[in-house]
Enzyme design. Structure first.
Site, short mmCIF file in Angstrom:
data_model
loop_
_atom_site.label_atom_id
_atom_site.label_comp_id
_atom_site.label_asym_id
_atom_site.label_seq_id
_atom_site.Cartn_x
_atom_site.Cartn_y
_atom_site.Cartn_z
N GLU A 45 -22.26 -18.77 10.52
CA GLU A 45 -23.37 -19.34 11.28
C GLU A 45 -24.44 -18.26 11.37
OE1 GLU A 45 -24.89 -21.11 15.56
OE2 GLU A 45 -22.91 -20.18 15.46
N ASP A 70 -26.00 -12.52 14.10
CA ASP A 70 -27.29 -12.40 14.80
C ASP A 70 -27.53 -10.91 15.01
OD1 ASP A 70 -29.50 -12.69 16.82
OD2 ASP A 70 -28.90 -14.79 16.70
N ASP A 119 -35.40 -19.31 14.36
CA ASP A 119 -36.83 -19.12 14.57
C ASP A 119 -37.56 -19.75 13.38
OD1 ASP A 119 -39.46 -18.21 14.75
OD2 ASP A 119 -38.88 -16.23 15.47
N ASP A 155 -34.92 -28.42 15.53
CA ASP A 155 -35.83 -29.31 16.24
C ASP A 155 -37.25 -29.18 15.67
OD1 ASP A 155 -35.96 -26.60 17.42
OD2 ASP A 155 -37.56 -27.50 18.62
#
Length: 216
Positions: A45, A70, A119, A155
């Protein structure tokens, strides 16, 4: 840096399921054996944030291994701590810049990639920093096994359309695709996993986009 961030950075140094920067490089090409102690498929991920997707996927698929990636350690702390507290041993976390991913995984080591609410880098000048830009796709390609799929859930309509156009321009294969996930036929148990930010978007009736594609 706030006290909470400092505490979390200090704490993840003690977590057996978190690797940071140089300490992870020796695992390249052999994550499943060296960390997970098995030969199960490996799923990443990217831009995992708090790691909600990685942790939930690990719970749904105990027969697979998951790594959330991350650079922000205070975010990774949440997912790593949840995994430890809940005894979820088939998920780990890696704190690196994703642009350096080739330094940490070997050729054909990855079975699948998830990119969840990254982002969007909306400025045209930052196109190369989008995680579905040709620059990044070229990094993922050698790492994925034959038939390995990439999933984007976002989104951001602009990033979704950009990704669709990039996939088409590069001649990649689209497997699933929708600009309204929660009213589409592709919705399933996996895609129903909701991150903290996704729940906020849905409260404001924001549509969620999803595309799954591969290099084959």
């Amino acid at each position: 840096m706030g006290k909470d961030k400092l505490r979390r950075f200090a704490e993840i140094d003690t977590f057996a399921n978190v690797y940071q920067l140089e300490e992870a490089k020796p695992l390249k090409g052999n994550w499943t054996n060296n960390h997970f102690k098995n030969c199960n498929p490996l799923v990443l991920e990217l831009a995992c944030g708090k790691g909600e997707y990685a942790v939930n996927l690990a719970q749904l698929f105990p027969e697979k291994n998951f790594i959330g990636i991350d650079y922000k350690g205070n975010r990774i702390w949440r997912g790593a701590k949840t995994a430890i507290e809940d005894g979820i041993e088939n998920v780990a976390f890696l704190r690196i810049q994703i642009e350096n991913i080739l330094d940490y995984f070997g050729e054909g080591e990855i079975d699948e990639i998830w990119i969840t609410f990254p982002d969007p880098q909306p400025q045209l000048s930052r196109e190369k920093k989008r995680l579905t830009s040709p620059r990044f796709l070229e990094k993922y390609k050698p790492l994925l096994k034959k038939g390995g799929k990439i999933n984007l859930k976002t989104d951001n309509d602009q990033l979704y359309l950009y990704t669709c156009e990039t996939v088409e321009a590069l001649g990649l294969k689209t497997h699933k695709n929708t600009d309204h996930l929660y009213t589409s036929e592709v919705l399933d148990e996996v895609l129903s996993i909701k991150t903290y930010y996704e729940k906020k978007y849905l409260l404001h009736d924001k549509n969620i986009n999803y595309i799954q594609f591969s290099f084959d």
